[in-house]
Design a protein around this motif. Structure first.
Motif, PDB file in Angstrom:
ATOM      1  N   SER A  56       1.207  -1.224   0.202  1.00 38.16           N
ATOM      2  CA  SER A  56       0.320  -0.191   0.050  1.00 38.16           C
ATOM      3  C   SER A  56       1.082   1.136  -0.161  1.00 38.16           C
ATOM      4  O   SER A  56       1.994   1.213   0.685  1.00 38.16           O
ATOM      5  CB  SER A  56      -0.607  -0.079   1.557  1.00 38.16           C
ATOM      6  OG  SER A  56      -0.027   0.280   2.034  1.00 38.16           O
ATOM      7  N   LEU A  58       0.443   3.492   2.315  1.00 28.48           N
ATOM      8  CA  LEU A  58       0.578   4.113   3.650  1.00 28.48           C
ATOM      9  C   LEU A  58       1.809   5.053   3.520  1.00 28.48           C
ATOM     10  O   LEU A  58       2.960   4.037   3.849  1.00 28.48           O
ATOM     11  CB  LEU A  58      -0.440   2.624   4.551  1.00 28.48           C
ATOM     12  CG  LEU A  58      -1.466   2.473   4.449  1.00 28.48           C
ATOM     13  CD1 LEU A  58      -1.803   1.090   5.036  1.00 28.48           C
ATOM     14  CD2 LEU A  58      -3.087   3.573   4.663  1.00 28.48           C
ATOM     15  N   GLN A  62       1.886   4.201   9.756  1.00 27.75           N
ATOM     16  CA  GLN A  62       0.682   3.495   9.460  1.00 27.75           C
ATOM     17  C   GLN A  62       1.139   1.997   9.178  1.00 27.75           C
ATOM     18  O   GLN A  62       0.160   1.187   9.715  1.00 27.75           O
ATOM     19  CB  GLN A  62       0.328   3.888   8.419  1.00 27.75           C
ATOM     20  CG  GLN A  62      -0.129   5.318   9.315  1.00 27.75           C
ATOM     21  CD  GLN A  62      -1.041   6.055   7.912  1.00 27.75           C
ATOM     22  OE1 GLN A  62      -0.593   5.618   6.340  1.00 27.75           O
ATOM     23  NE2 GLN A  62      -2.580   5.986   7.750  1.00 27.75           N
ATOM     24  N   LYS A  63       1.639   1.453   8.346  1.00 28.91           N
ATOM     25  CA  LYS A  63       1.971   0.520   8.009  1.00 28.91           C
ATOM     26  C   LYS A  63       2.987  -0.982   8.772  1.00 28.91           C
ATOM     27  O   LYS A  63       1.691  -2.258   9.345  1.00 28.91           O
ATOM     28  CB  LYS A  63       3.324  -0.417   6.236  1.00 28.91           C
ATOM     29  CG  LYS A  63       2.237   0.260   5.030  1.00 28.91           C
ATOM     30  CD  LYS A  63       4.176   0.336   4.193  1.00 28.91           C
ATOM     31  CE  LYS A  63       3.514   0.821   3.022  1.00 28.91           C
ATOM     32  NZ  LYS A  63       4.263   0.657   1.962  1.00 28.91           N
ATOM     33  N   ILE A 134      -6.352   4.331  10.294  1.00 29.31           N
ATOM     34  CA  ILE A 134      -6.385   4.714   8.533  1.00 29.31           C
ATOM     35  C   ILE A 134      -7.265   5.152   8.576  1.00 29.31           C
ATOM     36  O   ILE A 134      -8.242   4.691   9.867  1.00 29.31           O
ATOM     37  CB  ILE A 134      -6.409   3.195   7.653  1.00 29.31           C
ATOM     38  CG1 ILE A 134      -4.820   2.917   7.944  1.00 29.31           C
ATOM     39  CG2 ILE A 134      -6.911   4.049   6.659  1.00 29.31           C
ATOM     40  CD1 ILE A 134      -5.789   1.164   6.960  1.00 29.31           C
ATOM     41  N   ALA A 138      -9.450   8.440   3.262  1.00 30.13           N
ATOM     42  CA  ALA A 138      -8.014   8.433   3.273  1.00 30.13           C
ATOM     43  C   ALA A 138      -8.878   7.839   1.622  1.00 30.13           C
ATOM     44  O   ALA A 138      -9.690   7.814   1.331  1.00 30.13           O
ATOM     45  CB  ALA A 138      -7.588   7.805   4.198  1.00 30.13           C
ATOM     46  N   GLN A 141      -7.188   3.887  -2.263  1.00 25.11           N
ATOM     47  CA  GLN A 141      -6.495   2.383  -2.106  1.00 25.11           C
ATOM     48  C   GLN A 141      -6.293   2.197  -0.397  1.00 25.11           C
ATOM     49  O   GLN A 141      -6.890   1.295  -0.241  1.00 25.11           O
ATOM     50  CB  GLN A 141      -4.489   2.638  -2.039  1.00 25.11           C
ATOM     51  CG  GLN A 141      -4.268   1.368  -2.434  1.00 25.11           C
ATOM     52  CD  GLN A 141      -2.701   1.856  -2.897  1.00 25.11           C
ATOM     53  OE1 GLN A 141      -1.745   2.750  -3.030  1.00 25.11           O
ATOM     54  NE2 GLN A 141      -1.727   0.689  -2.768  1.00 25.11           N
ATOM     55  N   ASP A 142      -6.170   3.164   0.520  1.00 26.02           N
ATOM     56  CA  ASP A 142      -6.214   3.393   2.163  1.00 26.02           C
ATOM     57  C   ASP A 142      -7.900   2.477   2.617  1.00 26.02           C
ATOM     58  O   ASP A 142      -7.336   1.768   3.121  1.00 26.02           O
ATOM     59  CB  ASP A 142      -5.546   4.222   2.391  1.00 26.02           C
ATOM     60  CG  ASP A 142      -4.392   5.016   2.055  1.00 26.02           C
ATOM     61  OD1 ASP A 142      -3.639   3.586   2.022  1.00 26.02           O
ATOM     62  OD2 ASP A 142      -4.261   5.938   2.224  1.00 26.02           O
ATOM     63  N   LYS A 143      -8.589   3.098   1.189  1.00 25.71           N
ATOM     64  CA  LYS A 143      -9.736   2.763   1.902  1.00 25.71           C
ATOM     65  C   LYS A 143     -10.269   1.327   1.840  1.00 25.71           C
ATOM     66  O   LYS A 143     -10.952   0.863   2.546  1.00 25.71           O
ATOM     67  CB  LYS A 143     -10.759   3.607   1.556  1.00 25.71           C
ATOM     68  CG  LYS A 143     -11.492   5.103   2.099  1.00 25.71           C
ATOM     69  CD  LYS A 143     -12.525   5.392   1.013  1.00 25.71           C
ATOM     70  CE  LYS A 143     -12.360   7.257   1.745  1.00 25.71           C
ATOM     71  NZ  LYS A 143     -13.890   7.359   1.388  1.00 25.71           N
ATOM     72  N   TYR A 146      -8.615  -0.578   4.564  1.00 25.71           N
ATOM     73  CA  TYR A 146      -9.866  -0.657   5.437  1.00 25.71           C
ATOM     74  C   TYR A 146     -10.234  -1.724   5.677  1.00 25.71           C
ATOM     75  O   TYR A 146     -10.730  -2.316   6.672  1.00 25.71           O
ATOM     76  CB  TYR A 146      -9.775   0.757   5.705  1.00 25.71           C
ATOM     77  CG  TYR A 146     -10.973   0.903   6.666  1.00 25.71           C
ATOM     78  CD1 TYR A 146     -10.252   0.970   8.221  1.00 25.71           C
ATOM     79  CD2 TYR A 146     -11.608   1.026   6.383  1.00 25.71           C
ATOM     80  CE1 TYR A 146     -11.268   1.340   8.737  1.00 25.71           C
ATOM     81  CE2 TYR A 146     -13.307   1.806   7.147  1.00 25.71           C
ATOM     82  CZ  TYR A 146     -12.239   1.852   8.571  1.00 25.71           C
ATOM     83  OH  TYR A 146     -13.251   1.727  10.010  1.00 25.71           O
TER      84      TYR A 146
END
Length: 157
Positions: A56, A58, A62-63, A134, A138, A141-143, A146
């Protein structure tokens, strides 16, 4: 009359104590049966999103947080699912057997309900933690990550 009342009270107390001891023995019997079920009889579905997190966009922080959360959630889920499935195996194997008492049935029923409830509560707790890492607002891609993490925990993978 007083002597009979004392005798009756003593007998009732002895019966209650005996009943409590029997319930503990029954609970222990059920717990032992659950522990004896091999994991090979409990087929659980496991899924992972670690590859999605790693690939991702991120941040590294966050990762790292998501990976740690996923590993912890997976370990908790696996332990709960294993115990839940072993308990279900005992229920299935013994529910129609003459040896199973109503007390044993109720113990198994309550244990299955409690484990399932705990597994779902862990999924909700995990969803809240992911939401802190997250933001739902966001990037697309982040969604997706999530959504995958939440689905993974709430649907039981």
């Amino acid at each position: 009359m007083k002597k009979n009342l004392t005798l009756l009270t003593t007998l009732a107390a002895a019966l209650i104590i005996s009943s409590c001891a029997h319930n503990k023995a029954t609970e222990q019997k059920v717990e032992n049966e659950i522990k004896e079920v091999p994991s090979s009889q409990t087929k659980s579905i496991t899924g992972t999103i670690k590859e999605q997190i790693a690939a991702s966009s991120l941040s590294a922080e966050q990762k790292e947080k998501l990976m740690a959360l996923e590993e912890k959630a997976h370990a908790e889920h696996t332990a709960l699912t294993d115990e839940l499935e072993r308990t279900k195996v005992v229920m299935i194997q013994t529910v129609l057997e003459p040896k199973m008492s109503q007390k044993e049935f109720n113990i198994l029923k309550n244990k299955i309900t409690a484990l399932d409830k705990k597994r779902l509560a862990n999924g909700f707790r995990n969803a809240a933690e992911v939401r802190k890492i997250i933001a739902p607002t966001a990037t697309t891609q982040d969604k997706m990550i999530y959504k995958a993490v939440i689905e993974n925990r709430l649907r039981g993978f």
